[in-house]
Design a protein around this motif. Structure first.
Motif, PDB file in Angstrom:
ATOM      1  N   ILE A 186       0.814  -1.222   0.000  1.00  0.00           N
ATOM      2  CA  ILE A 186       0.000   0.000   0.000  1.00  0.00           C
ATOM      3  C   ILE A 186       0.853   1.280   0.000  1.00  0.00           C
ATOM      4  CG2 ILE A 186      -0.274   0.101   2.540  1.00  0.00           C
ATOM      5  CD1 ILE A 186      -3.019   0.942  -0.008  1.00  0.00           C
ATOM      6  N   ASP A 187       1.967   1.283   0.726  1.00  0.00           N
ATOM      7  CA  ASP A 187       2.739   2.529   0.815  1.00  0.00           C
ATOM      8  C   ASP A 187       3.346   2.917  -0.523  1.00  0.00           C
ATOM      9  OD1 ASP A 187       2.046   2.883   3.430  1.00  0.00           O
ATOM     10  OD2 ASP A 187       3.799   1.843   4.227  1.00  0.00           O
ATOM     11  N   ARG A 188       3.854   1.894  -1.262  1.00  0.00           N
ATOM     12  CA  ARG A 188       4.418   2.222  -2.572  1.00  0.00           C
ATOM     13  C   ARG A 188       3.322   2.557  -3.577  1.00  0.00           C
ATOM     14  NH1 ARG A 188       8.615  -1.795  -4.895  1.00  0.00           N
ATOM     15  NH2 ARG A 188       7.949  -0.776  -6.815  1.00  0.00           N
ATOM     16  N   VAL A 189       2.157   1.960  -3.417  1.00  0.00           N
ATOM     17  CA  VAL A 189       1.046   2.332  -4.301  1.00  0.00           C
ATOM     18  C   VAL A 189       0.729   3.814  -4.102  1.00  0.00           C
ATOM     19  CG1 VAL A 189      -1.436   2.015  -4.722  1.00  0.00           C
ATOM     20  CG2 VAL A 189       0.073   0.028  -4.535  1.00  0.00           C
ATOM     21  N   ILE A 190       0.719   4.245  -2.848  1.00  0.00           N
ATOM     22  CA  ILE A 190       0.404   5.654  -2.554  1.00  0.00           C
ATOM     23  C   ILE A 190       1.538   6.587  -2.997  1.00  0.00           C
ATOM     24  CG2 ILE A 190       0.062   7.311  -0.655  1.00  0.00           C
ATOM     25  CD1 ILE A 190      -1.562   5.038   0.748  1.00  0.00           C
ATOM     26  N   LEU A 242       0.106   5.846  -7.562  1.00  0.00           N
ATOM     27  CA  LEU A 242      -0.959   6.852  -7.716  1.00  0.00           C
ATOM     28  C   LEU A 242      -0.452   8.158  -8.345  1.00  0.00           C
ATOM     29  CD1 LEU A 242      -3.293   6.368  -4.597  1.00  0.00           C
ATOM     30  CD2 LEU A 242      -3.613   5.560  -6.937  1.00  0.00           C
ATOM     31  N   PRO A 243       0.709   8.687  -7.924  1.00  0.00           N
ATOM     32  CA  PRO A 243       1.197   9.895  -8.596  1.00  0.00           C
ATOM     33  C   PRO A 243       1.461   9.692 -10.091  1.00  0.00           C
ATOM     34  CG  PRO A 243       2.348   9.549  -6.522  1.00  0.00           C
ATOM     35  CD  PRO A 243       1.516   8.333  -6.762  1.00  0.00           C
ATOM     36  N   ALA A 288      -8.214  -3.073   7.722  1.00  0.00           N
ATOM     37  CA  ALA A 288      -8.547  -1.751   8.258  1.00  0.00           C
ATOM     38  C   ALA A 288      -7.384  -0.784   8.064  1.00  0.00           C
ATOM     39  CB  ALA A 288      -8.910  -1.869   9.738  1.00  0.00           C
ATOM     40  N   GLU A 289      -6.179  -1.235   8.355  1.00  0.00           N
ATOM     41  CA  GLU A 289      -5.000  -0.370   8.231  1.00  0.00           C
ATOM     42  C   GLU A 289      -4.787   0.059   6.783  1.00  0.00           C
ATOM     43  OE1 GLU A 289      -3.270   1.044  10.554  1.00  0.00           O
ATOM     44  OE2 GLU A 289      -1.950   1.994   9.070  1.00  0.00           O
ATOM     45  N   CYS A 290      -4.894  -0.908   5.879  1.00  0.00           N
ATOM     46  CA  CYS A 290      -4.690  -0.638   4.458  1.00  0.00           C
ATOM     47  C   CYS A 290      -5.745   0.360   3.952  1.00  0.00           C
ATOM     48  CB  CYS A 290      -4.813  -1.970   3.726  1.00  0.00           C
ATOM     49  SG  CYS A 290      -3.787  -2.112   2.301  1.00  0.00           S
ATOM     50  N   CYS A 291      -6.987   0.143   4.326  1.00  0.00           N
ATOM     51  CA  CYS A 291      -8.071   1.021   3.870  1.00  0.00           C
ATOM     52  C   CYS A 291      -7.946   2.419   4.489  1.00  0.00           C
ATOM     53  CB  CYS A 291      -9.434   0.417   4.205  1.00  0.00           C
ATOM     54  SG  CYS A 291      -9.805  -1.049   3.226  1.00  0.00           S
ATOM     55  N   LYS A 341      -7.140   8.367   2.521  1.00  0.00           N
ATOM     56  CA  LYS A 341      -6.663   9.754   2.476  1.00  0.00           C
ATOM     57  C   LYS A 341      -6.356  10.224   1.056  1.00  0.00           C
ATOM     58  CE  LYS A 341      -4.553   9.430   7.077  1.00  0.00           C
ATOM     59  NZ  LYS A 341      -4.610   7.962   7.283  1.00  0.00           N
ATOM     60  N   GLU A 342      -6.361   9.303   0.100  1.00  0.00           N
ATOM     61  CA  GLU A 342      -5.947   9.660  -1.263  1.00  0.00           C
ATOM     62  C   GLU A 342      -7.112  10.250  -2.045  1.00  0.00           C
ATOM     63  OE1 GLU A 342      -2.732   9.594  -2.269  1.00  0.00           O
ATOM     64  OE2 GLU A 342      -2.507   9.146  -0.135  1.00  0.00           O
ATOM     65  N   GLU A 343      -6.900  11.452  -2.536  1.00  0.00           N
ATOM     66  CA  GLU A 343      -7.947  12.197  -3.225  1.00  0.00           C
ATOM     67  C   GLU A 343      -8.402  11.488  -4.508  1.00  0.00           C
ATOM     68  OE1 GLU A 343      -6.811  15.071  -5.755  1.00  0.00           O
ATOM     69  OE2 GLU A 343      -8.946  15.260  -6.245  1.00  0.00           O
ATOM     70  N   GLN A 344      -7.465  10.766  -5.165  1.00  0.00           N
ATOM     71  CA  GLN A 344      -7.803  10.102  -6.425  1.00  0.00           C
ATOM     72  C   GLN A 344      -8.748   8.924  -6.260  1.00  0.00           C
ATOM     73  OE1 GLN A 344      -3.517   9.921  -7.240  1.00  0.00           O
ATOM     74  NE2 GLN A 344      -4.149   9.414  -9.310  1.00  0.00           N
TER      75      GLN A 344
END
Lengths: 303, 250
Positions: A78-82, A86-87, A110-113, A118-121
């Motif tokens: 998830i962290d690298r996806v964000i 995503l950028p 829950a943590e992943c979601c 927080k991601e606007e996209q």
């Protein structure tokens, strides 16, 4: 003028077409081929808290009308996806994306979601409780109403975006499972994930794919998907993203008549990378043929 | 990565013939503009089969694509029954191929069995660039040999090996390595690539890998391998990789 617009939990889509998770990566392979902004949205590759390499290869087998895959949720975490995916995606896709999230425990979901919320996209969070390939993993949640309920509640408690729970068809009765998601506060239901299948190699006398079993998808599963979308539409008053074996504009209309508000397209993208634009181009013709002026009007029309 | 993106098109079979008992050459006419480098592949669609089949490109020019394939299963068996004049739906220009510019003056090309074809266009491009390639073609026995003469006609130095010694050097490709070469390109079965990986330590190279694929263009993660630089897709990041990034034991 054919009206293709639909609305999913307040998110207005130009059309109901959403490439399904796991068949569209994080979008850029397809952005090289066509303007993916023509899509309603797309559901990105199932993402987990930690990076995963997934299953050993071979990961694919087939029949004349389907594929069987066991990738087992390979993803960068998830962290690298964000921070990276995503950028990068933002440069080529200007609409809201469906964030497909997998997990191995209620806390992990829950943590992943919470992080992706927080991601606007991200327009919708699609919680995958139904990957058939992960032992003791998410499918155990998706085949048990209590598991679906626990994951849904935990995710809803930490998110603000609409949460769609993606259900497995590998159950005796889909209705109590969908009802459990609804009671736990889900904003919508996505179904169906793949059916569990297998092929055996006659030369080696062993299953073709390394994981032995895999998710069976493609046009062969359309009737199963239609039946389950129809059942869930009757039982639960939530919007449905219908999927499973959709390969044509006619299939999209059929899925919407069964009860889907939007329609995901999966395996078809892997065989014809231009499957979605072709279906989109053909939709107005099929609508005209059957006297449909607005797709919104036909949702659940078969009931 | 490759410069042009892939294209889908309908191609006409203009030549189709057996080179050995189960290896065929098929020449297809159509739009070849998506092909940008040797070592790329195509994905062919066959009636009655859900997934496309990845086949390496042996050679291409402005009008045609040449494929050499071995019948190994139901898909390639159906392909072998197709006739000249019939058409085929293909995705072309797939994958990251061989880097011609890395070769140095005396590159070595090593092909094993049905891994030989993608080296042909590579040899052609190297010779056109003024290089002096040596090509080792490895087979099990004399009846399986194909394309040795075609490589010679390009102007390459050709060494043939057969495991049973029925033609050329007896043994494996690694039994015929020249003492010096500037770079090594290879495609073939995994045991051969691993043996070459050990034998060619100290010289840089590129290996073309094979893996069962889902889509062929990077979307499904069906053909991922782990490398020293992390997970890579054979279809999109490869099939050709610097051999130094492969996570293989010496």
């Amino acid at each position: 003028m054919a009206d293709l617009k639909v609305t999913l939990s307040g998110l207005e889509l130009d059309n109901p077409l959403i490439p399904a998770s796991g068949t569209f990566g994080y979008g850029y392979e397809f952005a090289e081929l066509y303007d993916i902004n023509m899509l309603g949205s797309f559901s990105f590759k199932g993402t987990t808290l930690e990076p995963r390499f997934g299953s050993p290869t071979p990961r694919f087998a087939e029949t004349p009308s389907c594929r069987i895959n066991a990738v087992r949720m390979q993803n960068p975490g998830i962290d690298r996806v964000i921070s990276e995916e995503l950028p990068r995606l933002k440069k080529v896709f200007h609409k809201k994306v469906v964030a497909n999230i997998g997990g191995f425990s209620v806390e992990e979901y829950a943590e992943c979601c919470a992080r992706i919320d927080k991601e606007e996209q991200v327009g919708i969070i699609e919680v995958n409780v139904s990957c058939p390939n992960v032992h003791n993993g998410c499918m155990s949640f998706g085949t048990d109403p209590l598991g679906v309920s626990a994951v849904t509640k935990a995710v809803k408690a930490v998110t603000t975006k609409p949460v769609y729970v993606k259900l497995s068809p590998n159950v005796t009765d889909i209705v109590p499972i969908a009802a459990a998601a609804a009671e736990a506060g889900a904003d919508g239901i996505s179904l169906i994930n793949t059916l569990l299948g297998m092929r055996i190699d006659l030369r080696t006398r062993k299953p073709v794919i390394a994981n032995r079993m895999g998710g069976f998808s493609g046009s062969a599963i359309l009737p199963v998907a239609l039946r389950m979308v129809y059942q869930v539409y009757e039982a639960v008053k939530l919007p449905i993203i219908g999927m499973g074996g959709v390969t044509s504009a006619r299939d999209v209309v059929e899925m919407m008549l069964a009860g889907a508000t939007a329609v995901e397209i999966g395996a078809a993208n892997l065989v014809d990378p231009w499957a979605c634009p072709k279906i989109l181009a053909d939709l107005p013709r099929v609508m005209e043929q059957y006297g449909i002026t607005s797709l919104k009007d036909i949702i659940g029309g078969a009931h | 990565m490759c410069g042009a993106s892939m294209k889908q098109g309908i191609y006409t079979i203009v030549e189709h013939k057996a080179l050995t008992k189960d290896v065929y050459r098929m020449v297809l006419a159509g739009d070849t503009s998506a092909m940008t480098m040797p070592g790329q592949f195509v994905e062919i669609s066959l009636p009655g089969f859900f997934l496309r089949r990845p086949i390496s490109v042996c050679d291409y020019d402005e009008k045609t694509i040449t494929l050499i394939y071995k019948v190994v299963g139901q898909g390639t068996d159906a392909m072998a029954k197709m006739k000249e004049g019939e058409t085929m739906d293909m995705l072309t220009g797939l994958g990251h191929g061989f880097g011609v510019e890395k070769s140095g003056d005396t590159p070595l090309l090593v092909g094993g069995g049905v891994g030989v074809p993608p080296l042909f266009n590579l040899a052609k491009k190297l010779i056109a660039a003024g290089k002096k390639p040596t090509v080792i073609l490895g087979f099990n026995r004399a009846e399986e040999i194909f394309y040795a003469r075609e490589f010679e006609e390009l102007g390459a130095s050709v060494i043939v090996t057969t495991v049973d010694g029925s033609e050329g050097v007896k043994g494996f490709v690694t039994d015929a390595l020249p003492p010096l070469f500037s770079f090594v390109y290879s495609c073939g079965p995994m045991p051969m690539l691993r043996a070459l990986y050990r034998a060619a330590q100290g010289t840089a190279g590129e290996f073309s890998l094979e893996e069962r694929m889902g889509c062929g263009f990077g979307a499904c993660m069906g053909c991922s391998i782990m490398t020293k630089e992390g997970s890579r897709r054979v279809c999109k990041d490869g099939p050709v990789f610097d051999k130094e990034v492969l996570e293989w034991q010496i």
